[in-house]
Scaffold this motif. Sequence first.
Motif, PDB file in Angstrom:
ATOM      1  N   PRO A   1     -32.841 -19.446  23.472  1.00  0.00           N
ATOM      2  CA  PRO A   1     -33.915 -20.301  22.097  1.00  0.00           C
ATOM      3  C   PRO A   1     -34.445 -19.434  21.870  1.00  0.00           C
ATOM      4  N   SER A   2     -34.684 -18.394  22.660  1.00  0.00           N
ATOM      5  CA  SER A   2     -35.588 -17.550  21.822  1.00  0.00           C
ATOM      6  C   SER A   2     -35.007 -16.863  20.604  1.00  0.00           C
ATOM      7  N   ASN A   3     -33.672 -16.402  21.483  1.00  0.00           N
ATOM      8  CA  ASN A   3     -32.673 -15.804  21.011  1.00  0.00           C
ATOM      9  C   ASN A   3     -32.327 -16.349  19.829  1.00  0.00           C
ATOM     10  N   ALA A   4     -31.536 -17.435  20.064  1.00  0.00           N
ATOM     11  CA  ALA A   4     -31.138 -18.412  18.533  1.00  0.00           C
ATOM     12  C   ALA A   4     -31.919 -18.350  17.462  1.00  0.00           C
ATOM     13  N   SER A   5     -32.689 -18.900  18.180  1.00  0.00           N
ATOM     14  CA  SER A   5     -33.946 -18.631  16.764  1.00  0.00           C
ATOM     15  C   SER A   5     -34.101 -17.840  15.683  1.00  0.00           C
ATOM     16  N   ASN A   6     -34.868 -16.679  16.393  1.00  0.00           N
ATOM     17  CA  ASN A   6     -34.542 -15.025  15.589  1.00  0.00           C
ATOM     18  C   ASN A   6     -33.662 -14.990  14.747  1.00  0.00           C
ATOM     19  N   GLY A   7     -32.333 -15.557  15.108  1.00  0.00           N
ATOM     20  CA  GLY A   7     -31.351 -15.140  14.677  1.00  0.00           C
ATOM     21  C   GLY A   7     -30.589 -15.939  13.165  1.00  0.00           C
ATOM     22  N   SER A   8     -30.946 -17.133  14.095  1.00  0.00           N
ATOM     23  CA  SER A   8     -30.314 -18.029  12.867  1.00  0.00           C
ATOM     24  C   SER A   8     -30.981 -18.810  11.928  1.00  0.00           C
ATOM     25  N   VAL A   9     -31.709 -18.393  11.872  1.00  0.00           N
ATOM     26  CA  VAL A   9     -32.576 -18.546  10.331  1.00  0.00           C
ATOM     27  C   VAL A   9     -31.805 -17.707   9.136  1.00  0.00           C
ATOM     28  N   TRP A  10     -31.418 -16.379   9.764  1.00  0.00           N
ATOM     29  CA  TRP A  10     -31.328 -15.109   8.558  1.00  0.00           C
ATOM     30  C   TRP A  10     -29.571 -15.006   8.943  1.00  0.00           C
ATOM     31  N   SER A  11     -29.045 -15.847   9.433  1.00  0.00           N
ATOM     32  CA  SER A  11     -27.252 -16.357   9.484  1.00  0.00           C
ATOM     33  C   SER A  11     -27.241 -17.030   8.905  1.00  0.00           C
ATOM     34  N   LYS A  12     -27.834 -18.498   8.901  1.00  0.00           N
ATOM     35  CA  LYS A  12     -27.574 -18.912   7.789  1.00  0.00           C
ATOM     36  C   LYS A  12     -27.915 -19.105   6.417  1.00  0.00           C
ATOM     37  N   ILE A  13     -28.928 -18.375   6.170  1.00  0.00           N
ATOM     38  CA  ILE A  13     -29.221 -17.819   4.790  1.00  0.00           C
ATOM     39  C   ILE A  13     -27.546 -16.758   4.187  1.00  0.00           C
ATOM     40  N   SER A  14     -27.867 -16.115   5.514  1.00  0.00           N
ATOM     41  CA  SER A  14     -26.753 -15.081   5.285  1.00  0.00           C
ATOM     42  C   SER A  14     -25.046 -15.364   4.471  1.00  0.00           C
ATOM     43  N   ARG A  15     -24.319 -16.895   5.899  1.00  0.00           N
ATOM     44  CA  ARG A  15     -23.801 -17.229   5.085  1.00  0.00           C
ATOM     45  C   ARG A  15     -23.832 -17.962   3.923  1.00  0.00           C
ATOM     46  N   ARG A  16     -24.747 -18.578   3.356  1.00  0.00           N
ATOM     47  CA  ARG A  16     -24.532 -19.322   1.676  1.00  0.00           C
ATOM     48  C   ARG A  16     -26.331 -19.193   1.160  1.00  0.00           C
ATOM     49  N   PRO A  17     -25.727 -18.045   0.972  1.00  0.00           N
ATOM     50  CA  PRO A  17     -26.854 -17.249  -0.018  1.00  0.00           C
ATOM     51  C   PRO A  17     -27.260 -17.713  -1.068  1.00  0.00           C
ATOM     52  N   LEU A  18     -25.699 -18.618  -2.067  1.00  0.00           N
ATOM     53  CA  LEU A  18     -26.380 -18.650  -3.099  1.00  0.00           C
ATOM     54  C   LEU A  18     -27.171 -19.914  -3.054  1.00  0.00           C
ATOM     55  N   GLU A  19     -26.620 -20.555  -1.808  1.00  0.00           N
ATOM     56  CA  GLU A  19     -26.813 -21.913  -1.805  1.00  0.00           C
ATOM     57  C   GLU A  19     -28.683 -21.303  -1.593  1.00  0.00           C
ATOM     58  N   TYR A  20     -28.493 -20.831  -0.564  1.00  0.00           N
ATOM     59  CA  TYR A  20     -29.830 -20.802  -0.431  1.00  0.00           C
ATOM     60  C   TYR A  20     -31.155 -20.000  -1.655  1.00  0.00           C
ATOM     61  N   ALA A  21     -30.399 -19.550  -2.313  1.00  0.00           N
ATOM     62  CA  ALA A  21     -31.578 -18.931  -3.394  1.00  0.00           C
ATOM     63  C   ALA A  21     -31.849 -19.999  -4.674  1.00  0.00           C
ATOM     64  N   THR A  22     -30.866 -21.129  -4.506  1.00  0.00           N
ATOM     65  CA  THR A  22     -31.145 -22.371  -5.546  1.00  0.00           C
ATOM     66  C   THR A  22     -33.031 -22.944  -5.302  1.00  0.00           C
ATOM     67  N   ILE A  23     -33.067 -22.418  -3.939  1.00  0.00           N
ATOM     68  CA  ILE A  23     -34.278 -23.312  -3.470  1.00  0.00           C
ATOM     69  C   ILE A  23     -35.268 -22.379  -4.816  1.00  0.00           C
ATOM     70  N   PRO A  24     -35.622 -21.087  -4.472  1.00  0.00           N
ATOM     71  CA  PRO A  24     -37.029 -20.915  -5.141  1.00  0.00           C
ATOM     72  C   PRO A  24     -36.211 -20.084  -6.158  1.00  0.00           C
ATOM     73  N   ALA A  25     -35.215 -20.418  -6.744  1.00  0.00           N
ATOM     74  CA  ALA A  25     -35.420 -20.386  -8.244  1.00  0.00           C
ATOM     75  C   ALA A  25     -35.432 -21.831  -8.761  1.00  0.00           C
ATOM     76  N   VAL A  26     -35.112 -22.720  -8.135  1.00  0.00           N
ATOM     77  CA  VAL A  26     -35.517 -24.476  -9.168  1.00  0.00           C
ATOM     78  C   VAL A  26     -36.982 -24.654  -8.897  1.00  0.00           C
ATOM     79  N   ALA A  27     -37.803 -24.190  -8.101  1.00  0.00           N
ATOM     80  CA  ALA A  27     -38.787 -24.027  -7.398  1.00  0.00           C
ATOM     81  C   ALA A  27     -39.693 -23.255  -9.008  1.00  0.00           C
ATOM     82  N   ALA A  28     -39.179 -21.880  -9.027  1.00  0.00           N
ATOM     83  CA  ALA A  28     -39.645 -21.129  -9.874  1.00  0.00           C
ATOM     84  C   ALA A  28     -39.699 -21.733 -11.555  1.00  0.00           C
ATOM     85  N   MET A  29     -38.518 -22.397 -11.382  1.00  0.00           N
ATOM     86  CA  MET A  29     -38.437 -22.988 -13.369  1.00  0.00           C
ATOM     87  C   MET A  29     -39.573 -24.358 -12.595  1.00  0.00           C
TER      88      MET A  29
END
Length: 253
Positions: free
Chosen positions: A44-72
């Motif tokens: 689990p420790s190995n999976a948790s370290n890589g899971s967050v960034w792997s999820k973001i790297s697979r769908r970067p535009l979708e995750y980037a909308t979260i801080p963009a919308v929050a900033a606006m």
Amino acid sequence: MFSSAFARHSLRRGVLSSAPTKSRRLPNTGTCQTCRQSASATAPSNASNGSVWSKISRRPLEYATIPAVAAMVGLSTNWLGVKMLFYPIEYFGIDWYRQQDSPFGFLGWQGVVPTKTEQMASRLVDIVTRRLLSLSEAFGRLRPSEVARLLSPCVLQSVREECGPYWAAILRPVLPSVLNVLVHRLQGEIEDVLDLRSVVLSAFVRDKGVLVDLFQKVGKVELEFLVESGLGFGAALGLGQMILWARKPYPWT
């Protein structure tokens, strides 16, 4: 009989000897449990370290909308909050129930500064006249001769319009000296003649936009920083929410 008994005894022994034996083997639970614990501790420790960034790297535009919308959202809400401090100047909405000196009513809003114009103007007059400069001190610094020279054309114009040109021609030679004496007298009795508080309050209440413009010009830099800071704070909160959503994609995140 003896032969038949012997035969039955021999048959019974053969059956017992030929029956399969069940051996009970105790499982090696200690070794298996240790392996499972070590695997569960490392996997689990190995999976948790890589899971967050792997999820973001697979769908970067979708995750980037979260801080963009929050900033606006942060920028727009701060801008709206600053505008609601000053506008609308007059109450807008249904004035069915509204407490005194309250910017909001049942269904409506008035800017905070226009709502409290009388209180703010009164406080401003108190600060200026009691702590900075009194009315008698300010009027005492005027030069009577200069004030008489500046007032003479206006007074002559008023006399000409009200009484005619002949009276204006008669007063023209003596008017500067009369105004000079009048200014001298006013310097000693200005507190009894002029109520500065009432004059300022009536002027601000009559035109509330003057006080609104005063606050906006004086605090222009601070108000702009307040609006722009919503962009940075909103983006920072959005980044935290993005990481939390990638780590735990639950509705409450």
